[in-house]
Write an enzyme that holds these catalytic residues in place. Structure first.
Site, PDB file in Angstrom:
ATOM      1  N   ASN A 163       0.864  -1.183   0.000  1.00 47.27           N
ATOM      2  CA  ASN A 163       0.000   0.000   0.000  1.00 47.27           C
ATOM      3  C   ASN A 163       0.904   1.237   0.000  1.00 47.27           C
ATOM      4  O   ASN A 163       1.520   1.546   1.014  1.00 47.27           O
ATOM      5  CB  ASN A 163      -0.888  -0.032   1.250  1.00 47.27           C
ATOM      6  CG  ASN A 163      -1.646   1.265   1.455  1.00 47.27           C
ATOM      7  OD1 ASN A 163      -1.807   2.062   0.522  1.00 47.27           O
ATOM      8  ND2 ASN A 163      -2.118   1.489   2.670  1.00 47.27           N
ATOM      9  N   TRP A 164       0.959   1.898  -1.137  1.00 52.20           N
ATOM     10  CA  TRP A 164       1.881   3.038  -1.260  1.00 52.20           C
ATOM     11  C   TRP A 164       1.323   4.318  -0.627  1.00 52.20           C
ATOM     12  O   TRP A 164       2.009   5.333  -0.594  1.00 52.20           O
ATOM     13  CB  TRP A 164       2.211   3.277  -2.742  1.00 52.20           C
ATOM     14  CG  TRP A 164       3.003   2.170  -3.368  1.00 52.20           C
ATOM     15  CD1 TRP A 164       3.512   1.064  -2.747  1.00 52.20           C
ATOM     16  CD2 TRP A 164       3.375   2.048  -4.741  1.00 52.20           C
ATOM     17  NE1 TRP A 164       4.178   0.263  -3.648  1.00 52.20           N
ATOM     18  CE2 TRP A 164       4.099   0.846  -4.884  1.00 52.20           C
ATOM     19  CE3 TRP A 164       3.151   2.839  -5.881  1.00 52.20           C
ATOM     20  CZ2 TRP A 164       4.624   0.430  -6.116  1.00 52.20           C
ATOM     21  CZ3 TRP A 164       3.663   2.411  -7.105  1.00 52.20           C
ATOM     22  CH2 TRP A 164       4.394   1.223  -7.217  1.00 52.20           C
ATOM     23  N   LYS A 165       0.094   4.275  -0.176  1.00 49.88           N
ATOM     24  CA  LYS A 165      -0.547   5.448   0.458  1.00 49.88           C
ATOM     25  C   LYS A 165      -0.393   6.677  -0.442  1.00 49.88           C
ATOM     26  O   LYS A 165      -0.421   6.558  -1.655  1.00 49.88           O
ATOM     27  CB  LYS A 165       0.026   5.672   1.861  1.00 49.88           C
ATOM     28  CG  LYS A 165       0.088   4.394   2.701  1.00 49.88           C
ATOM     29  CD  LYS A 165       0.309   4.670   4.151  1.00 49.88           C
ATOM     30  CE  LYS A 165       0.542   3.365   4.877  1.00 49.88           C
ATOM     31  NZ  LYS A 165       0.406   3.465   6.300  1.00 49.88           N
TER      32      LYS A 165
ATOM     33  N   HIS B 124      -9.336   0.840   5.327  1.00 51.59           N
ATOM     34  CA  HIS B 124      -8.016   1.045   5.935  1.00 51.59           C
ATOM     35  C   HIS B 124      -8.183   1.971   7.145  1.00 51.59           C
ATOM     36  O   HIS B 124      -8.976   2.910   7.113  1.00 51.59           O
ATOM     37  CB  HIS B 124      -7.059   1.647   4.904  1.00 51.59           C
ATOM     38  CG  HIS B 124      -5.643   1.647   5.382  1.00 51.59           C
ATOM     39  ND1 HIS B 124      -5.166   2.590   6.259  1.00 51.59           N
ATOM     40  CD2 HIS B 124      -4.607   0.805   5.127  1.00 51.59           C
ATOM     41  CE1 HIS B 124      -3.881   2.323   6.518  1.00 51.59           C
ATOM     42  NE2 HIS B 124      -3.526   1.248   5.845  1.00 51.59           N
TER      43      HIS B 124
ATOM     44  N   GLU C 227      -6.512   4.362   8.199  1.00 49.85           N
ATOM     45  CA  GLU C 227      -6.309   5.798   7.921  1.00 49.85           C
ATOM     46  C   GLU C 227      -7.565   6.412   7.307  1.00 49.85           C
ATOM     47  O   GLU C 227      -7.864   7.587   7.533  1.00 49.85           O
ATOM     48  CB  GLU C 227      -5.074   5.983   7.020  1.00 49.85           C
ATOM     49  CG  GLU C 227      -3.794   5.714   7.806  1.00 49.85           C
ATOM     50  CD  GLU C 227      -2.615   5.253   6.969  1.00 49.85           C
ATOM     51  OE1 GLU C 227      -2.664   5.366   5.730  1.00 49.85           O
ATOM     52  OE2 GLU C 227      -1.635   4.752   7.568  1.00 49.85           O
TER      53      GLU C 227
ATOM     54  N   GLU D 201      -5.045  -5.433  10.760  1.00 49.09           N
ATOM     55  CA  GLU D 201      -4.054  -4.389  10.947  1.00 49.09           C
ATOM     56  C   GLU D 201      -4.309  -3.693  12.287  1.00 49.09           C
ATOM     57  O   GLU D 201      -5.151  -2.778  12.370  1.00 49.09           O
ATOM     58  CB  GLU D 201      -4.137  -3.358   9.829  1.00 49.09           C
ATOM     59  CG  GLU D 201      -3.858  -3.930   8.455  1.00 49.09           C
ATOM     60  CD  GLU D 201      -3.292  -2.870   7.533  1.00 49.09           C
ATOM     61  OE1 GLU D 201      -2.176  -3.064   7.045  1.00 49.09           O
ATOM     62  OE2 GLU D 201      -3.956  -1.844   7.324  1.00 49.09           O
TER      63      GLU D 201
ATOM     64  N   GLY E 151       2.572   2.051  10.780  1.00 46.66           N
ATOM     65  CA  GLY E 151       3.463   3.198  10.613  1.00 46.66           C
ATOM     66  C   GLY E 151       4.164   3.603  11.895  1.00 46.66           C
ATOM     67  O   GLY E 151       4.737   4.690  11.973  1.00 46.66           O
TER      68      GLY E 151
ATOM     69  N   SER F 157       3.751  -2.304  10.311  1.00 44.44           N
ATOM     70  CA  SER F 157       5.219  -2.237  10.450  1.00 44.44           C
ATOM     71  C   SER F 157       5.911  -3.551  10.066  1.00 44.44           C
ATOM     72  O   SER F 157       6.870  -3.974  10.714  1.00 44.44           O
ATOM     73  CB  SER F 157       5.608  -1.808  11.863  1.00 44.44           C
ATOM     74  OG  SER F 157       5.108  -0.508  12.127  1.00 44.44           O
TER      75      SER F 157
ATOM     76  N   GLY G 151       2.908  -1.165   4.299  1.00 42.23           N
ATOM     77  CA  GLY G 151       2.894   0.258   3.962  1.00 42.23           C
ATOM     78  C   GLY G 151       4.308   0.750   3.694  1.00 42.23           C
ATOM     79  O   GLY G 151       4.862   0.578   2.616  1.00 42.23           O
ATOM     80  N   GLY G 152       4.913   1.344   4.718  1.00 41.40           N
ATOM     81  CA  GLY G 152       6.218   2.004   4.566  1.00 41.40           C
ATOM     82  C   GLY G 152       7.264   1.181   3.841  1.00 41.40           C
ATOM     83  O   GLY G 152       7.931   1.685   2.921  1.00 41.40           O
TER      84      GLY G 152
HETATM   85  C1  PEP Z   1      -0.606  -0.072   5.981  1.00 36.52           C
HETATM   86  O1  PEP Z   1      -0.619   1.031   5.487  1.00 36.52           O
HETATM   87  O2  PEP Z   1      -1.540  -0.832   5.747  1.00 36.52           O
HETATM   88  C2  PEP Z   1       0.506  -0.461   6.847  1.00 36.52           C
HETATM   89  C3  PEP Z   1       0.468  -1.636   7.408  1.00 36.52           C
HETATM   90  O3  PEP Z   1       1.531   0.444   7.008  1.00 36.52           O
HETATM   91  P1  PEP Z   1       2.993   0.151   7.662  1.00 36.52           P
HETATM   92  O4  PEP Z   1       3.511  -1.109   7.036  1.00 36.52           O
HETATM   93  O5  PEP Z   1       3.808   1.345   7.307  1.00 36.52           O
HETATM   94  O6  PEP Z   1       2.778  -0.008   9.124  1.00 36.52           O
END
Ligand code: PEP
Length: 262
Positions: free
Chosen positions: A13-15, A99, A101, A171, A177, A217, A238-239
């Site tokens: 997920n590049w957000k 999600h 966010e 999640e 994050g 993470s 994500g990151g």
């Molecule tokens: C996400 O955006 O779904 C996520 C899990 O982010 P991260 O890996 O950065 O925690």
């Protein structure tokens, strides 16, 4: 351990990151690693603006394309929104729904998550439905109750056929994050709970084939022990998905754990 019903599934997920050139470069690097990573399912989820260019970069590869959200109507006066048929037209096979966010910053509720999931299914997209508790809920011993609510309110109306087309993503919000990952045991416990709920609602066969991803993470260094949990089928990243090495490294580590089961 019974082992996984299928190979790992790893989604990035590049957000709200990357402009076109960077997005295409990253997509090409992931596509090039696809054959080495079989039978891992790979999915990239760029922002709407780069769906077309990333889709073109992934054409003919093993890597699928997904979007980060959709609205539940097909078309009309909904400024700023994007519909399921539009995402199909742009080459998407998957779409993220619910999600944390979106829930936190954009007012998503369990009910609107359900409407989006149904719209995705109607459009022929596979929704990747995110559920997870906030830190207060975990510390208050309310994790499973929160997950149950999210499932019942958001997905309670779905048929077995529809449920079988979902990808689930657990999640924990406190792990997204933050650099703070759920331990394999913590994540495995919630994944087992979700699979149990699917079994209660839709039967054993549906539950055993359900893909339940962990997100929060995830990095190459923690993906191997997480995938060792029998109910963790892969990752929503994500990151670490913003660097080819990070994303590919996670898939490699999941694959290493998967191959050891065989
Ligand atoms: C996400 O955006 O779904 C996520 C899990 O982010 P991260 O890996 O950065 O925690």
């Amino acid at each position: 351990m019974a082992g996984h019903a299928r190979g790992p599934f790893v989604a990035g997920n590049w957000k709200m990151n990357l402009t076109l050139a960077g997005a295409v470069d990253l997509a090409r690097k992931v596509a090039a690693a696809g054959p080495e990573l079989r039978p891992c399912d790979l999915l990239l989820i760029p922002p709407f603006t780069s769906l077309g260019a990333v889709g073109a970069a992934l054409a003919g590869s093993d890597v699928a394309l997904g979007a980060q959200d959709l609205f539940w109507e097909d078309a009309g006066a909904f400024t700023g929104e994007v519909s399921g048929p539009m995402l199909r037209d742009a080459g998407c096979a998957y779409v993220l729904v619910g999600h944390s966010e979106r829930r936190l910053h954009f007012g998503e509720t369990d009910e609107t998550v359900g409407r989006r999931a149904r719209a995705a299914l109607k459009a022929g997209l596979r929704p990747v439905v995110c559920v997870g508790e906030v830190l207060e809920e975990r510390e208050g011993g309310r994790t499973m109750a929160r997950i149950d609510d999210q499932i019942a309110r958001g997905l309670g109306a779905l048929s077995r056929d529809e449920i079988e087309r979902l990808v689930w993503a657990y999640e924990p919000v406190w792990a997204i994050g933050t650099g703070r990952t759920a331990s394999p045991a913590q994540a495995g416990e919630v994944h087992a709970h979700i699979r149990r709920r699917i079994e209660e609602g839709y039967g054993k066969a549906t539950a055993s084939c359900a893909i339940i991803l962990y997100g929060g993470s995830v990095k190459p260094a923690n993906s191997y022990p997480l995938f060792k949990e029998e109910n963790i089928d892969g990752f929503l990243v994500g990151g670490a998905s913003l660097e080819a090495e990070g994303f590919i490294g996670i898939a490699r580590e999941a694959l290493r754990a998967y191959r050891e089961e065989k």
